[in-house]
Design a protein around this motif. Structure first.
Motif, PDB file in Angstrom:
ATOM      1  N   GLU A   1       6.954  14.489 -13.172  1.00 60.98           N
ATOM      2  CA  GLU A   1       6.105  14.833 -11.694  1.00 60.98           C
ATOM      3  C   GLU A   1       6.024  13.482 -10.973  1.00 60.98           C
ATOM      4  OE1 GLU A   1       5.431  17.396  -8.796  1.00 60.98           O
ATOM      5  OE2 GLU A   1       5.875  18.138 -11.107  1.00 60.98           O
ATOM      6  N   LYS A   2       6.383  13.507  -9.709  1.00 58.07           N
ATOM      7  CA  LYS A   2       6.033  12.358  -8.918  1.00 58.07           C
ATOM      8  C   LYS A   2       4.683  12.599  -8.511  1.00 58.07           C
ATOM      9  CE  LYS A   2      10.346  11.263  -8.103  1.00 58.07           C
ATOM     10  NZ  LYS A   2      10.961  10.264  -8.779  1.00 58.07           N
ATOM     11  N   VAL A   3       3.825  11.434  -8.203  1.00 57.85           N
ATOM     12  CA  VAL A   3       2.689  11.124  -7.772  1.00 57.85           C
ATOM     13  C   VAL A   3       2.255  10.184  -6.846  1.00 57.85           C
ATOM     14  CG1 VAL A   3       1.525  11.924 -10.111  1.00 57.85           C
ATOM     15  CG2 VAL A   3       1.917   9.500  -9.572  1.00 57.85           C
ATOM     16  N   ALA A   4       1.256  10.463  -6.054  1.00 57.94           N
ATOM     17  CA  ALA A   4       0.930   9.262  -5.021  1.00 57.94           C
ATOM     18  C   ALA A   4      -0.436   8.847  -5.567  1.00 57.94           C
ATOM     19  CB  ALA A   4       0.612   9.978  -3.433  1.00 57.94           C
ATOM     20  N   ILE A   5      -0.557   7.380  -5.292  1.00 56.28           N
ATOM     21  CA  ILE A   5      -1.806   6.444  -5.657  1.00 56.28           C
ATOM     22  C   ILE A   5      -2.585   6.112  -4.619  1.00 56.28           C
ATOM     23  CG2 ILE A   5      -2.739   4.785  -7.298  1.00 56.28           C
ATOM     24  CD1 ILE A   5       0.052   5.125  -8.772  1.00 56.28           C
ATOM     25  N   SER A   6      -3.984   6.249  -4.234  1.00 52.06           N
ATOM     26  CA  SER A   6      -4.560   5.754  -3.343  1.00 52.06           C
ATOM     27  C   SER A   6      -5.644   5.008  -3.557  1.00 52.06           C
ATOM     28  CB  SER A   6      -5.152   6.962  -2.365  1.00 52.06           C
ATOM     29  OG  SER A   6      -4.063   7.648  -1.735  1.00 52.06           O
ATOM     30  N   ARG A   7      -6.233   4.116  -2.858  1.00 50.17           N
ATOM     31  CA  ARG A   7      -7.363   3.325  -3.089  1.00 50.17           C
ATOM     32  C   ARG A   7      -8.228   3.297  -2.181  1.00 50.17           C
ATOM     33  NH1 ARG A   7      -5.291  -2.459  -4.288  1.00 50.17           N
ATOM     34  NH2 ARG A   7      -5.302  -1.584  -6.753  1.00 50.17           N
ATOM     35  N   LYS A   8      -9.624   3.045  -2.331  1.00 48.00           N
ATOM     36  CA  LYS A   8     -10.451   3.279  -1.373  1.00 48.00           C
ATOM     37  C   LYS A   8     -10.711   1.744  -0.590  1.00 48.00           C
ATOM     38  CE  LYS A   8     -14.669   5.782  -0.303  1.00 48.00           C
ATOM     39  NZ  LYS A   8     -15.490   6.872  -0.593  1.00 48.00           N
ATOM     40  N   VAL A   9     -10.278   1.755   0.706  1.00 48.59           N
ATOM     41  CA  VAL A   9     -10.329   0.828   1.501  1.00 48.59           C
ATOM     42  C   VAL A   9     -11.095   0.995   2.945  1.00 48.59           C
ATOM     43  CG1 VAL A   9      -8.914  -1.005   2.645  1.00 48.59           C
ATOM     44  CG2 VAL A   9      -7.976   0.114   0.459  1.00 48.59           C
ATOM     45  N   GLU A  10     -12.271   0.064   2.813  1.00 43.93           N
ATOM     46  CA  GLU A  10     -13.125   0.218   4.104  1.00 43.93           C
ATOM     47  C   GLU A  10     -13.617   1.727   4.358  1.00 43.93           C
ATOM     48  OE1 GLU A  10     -11.017  -1.528   7.336  1.00 43.93           O
ATOM     49  OE2 GLU A  10     -10.939  -3.224   6.453  1.00 43.93           O
ATOM     50  N   LYS A  11     -13.946   2.237   3.366  1.00 45.28           N
ATOM     51  CA  LYS A  11     -14.514   3.691   3.279  1.00 45.28           C
ATOM     52  C   LYS A  11     -13.208   4.841   3.272  1.00 45.28           C
ATOM     53  CE  LYS A  11     -18.951   2.288   4.853  1.00 45.28           C
ATOM     54  NZ  LYS A  11     -19.814   2.259   5.975  1.00 45.28           N
ATOM     55  N   HIS A  12     -12.272   4.399   3.341  1.00 49.16           N
ATOM     56  CA  HIS A  12     -11.176   5.499   3.544  1.00 49.16           C
ATOM     57  C   HIS A  12     -10.234   5.359   2.201  1.00 49.16           C
ATOM     58  CE1 HIS A  12     -12.464   6.420   7.449  1.00 49.16           C
ATOM     59  NE2 HIS A  12     -12.562   5.370   7.825  1.00 49.16           N
ATOM     60  N   TRP A  13      -9.472   6.465   1.911  1.00 46.48           N
ATOM     61  CA  TRP A  13      -8.607   6.589   0.862  1.00 46.48           C
ATOM     62  C   TRP A  13      -7.170   6.096   1.770  1.00 46.48           C
ATOM     63  CZ3 TRP A  13      -9.797   6.261  -4.053  1.00 46.48           C
ATOM     64  CH2 TRP A  13     -11.017   6.764  -4.483  1.00 46.48           C
ATOM     65  N   ARG A  14      -6.510   4.967   1.263  1.00 42.11           N
ATOM     66  CA  ARG A  14      -5.408   4.720   1.706  1.00 42.11           C
ATOM     67  C   ARG A  14      -4.293   4.407   0.456  1.00 42.11           C
ATOM     68  NH1 ARG A  14      -6.152   4.828   6.981  1.00 42.11           N
ATOM     69  NH2 ARG A  14      -8.146   3.709   7.475  1.00 42.11           N
ATOM     70  N   LEU A  15      -3.204   4.887   0.985  1.00 45.44           N
ATOM     71  CA  LEU A  15      -1.816   5.182   0.084  1.00 45.44           C
ATOM     72  C   LEU A  15      -1.557   3.413  -0.281  1.00 45.44           C
ATOM     73  CD1 LEU A  15       0.466   6.989  -1.229  1.00 45.44           C
ATOM     74  CD2 LEU A  15       1.591   6.163   0.863  1.00 45.44           C
ATOM     75  N   ILE A  16      -1.511   3.340  -1.577  1.00 45.46           N
ATOM     76  CA  ILE A  16      -1.216   2.101  -2.155  1.00 45.46           C
ATOM     77  C   ILE A  16       0.285   2.082  -3.127  1.00 45.46           C
ATOM     78  CG2 ILE A  16      -3.410   1.204  -2.135  1.00 45.46           C
ATOM     79  CD1 ILE A  16      -3.426   1.329  -5.067  1.00 45.46           C
TER      80      ILE A  16
END
Length: 131
Positions: A98-113
């Motif tokens: 299964e494909k997944v998306a990974i996000s990180r918290k940057v400046e109080k927002h979740w951003r796709l990394i």
């Protein structure tokens, strides 16, 4: 044959429904083959400042994982090259590949990394009949 009132106001978003024995495994830990983007998308830069680079995943870091329509947090347990082992905060019903998306918290927002594909993991034993 499900009552439509159960789906009112998106109450079942992220949930998996199927016949007994037909659903994929329930994972609590995943091994993911991943790829990180080079630069952050959607983060403002001032003047001539270049876009921020995405740093490598770090052991112990908390990331957000999107699998299908389900979002869950995960702690990075180990990272080697492009393979990461992640401990999920809650169990996820999904399948290998299964494909997944990974996000990180940057400046109080979740951003796709980045994104990835599930390779393996530790599963829960789910009884076929409710206890």
């Amino acid at each position: 044959m499900m009552d439509p009132t159960l789906t009112h106001a998106d109450r079942l978003v992220g949930q998996v429904l199927g016949e007994v024995g037909s659903l994929p495994d329930v994972f609590v830990e995943l091994e993911v083959n991943f790829f990180l983007v080079r630069r952050l998308v959607g983060v403002r830069t001032k003047g001539t400042e270049s876009p921020r680079r995405v740093s490598r995943l770090a052991r112990g870091e908390i990331v957000m994982f999107n699998i299908g329509c389900m979002s869950t947090a995960a702690r990075v347990v180990a990272v080697r090259n492009d393979l990461a082992r992640l401990q999920l905060t809650g169990p996820v019903c999904t399948s290998r590949g299964e494909k997944v998306a990974i996000s990180r918290k940057v400046e109080k927002h979740w951003r796709l990394i980045g994104w990835g594909q599930i390779q393996a993991g530790i599963t829960l034993d789910v009884p076929l009949r409710p206890i």
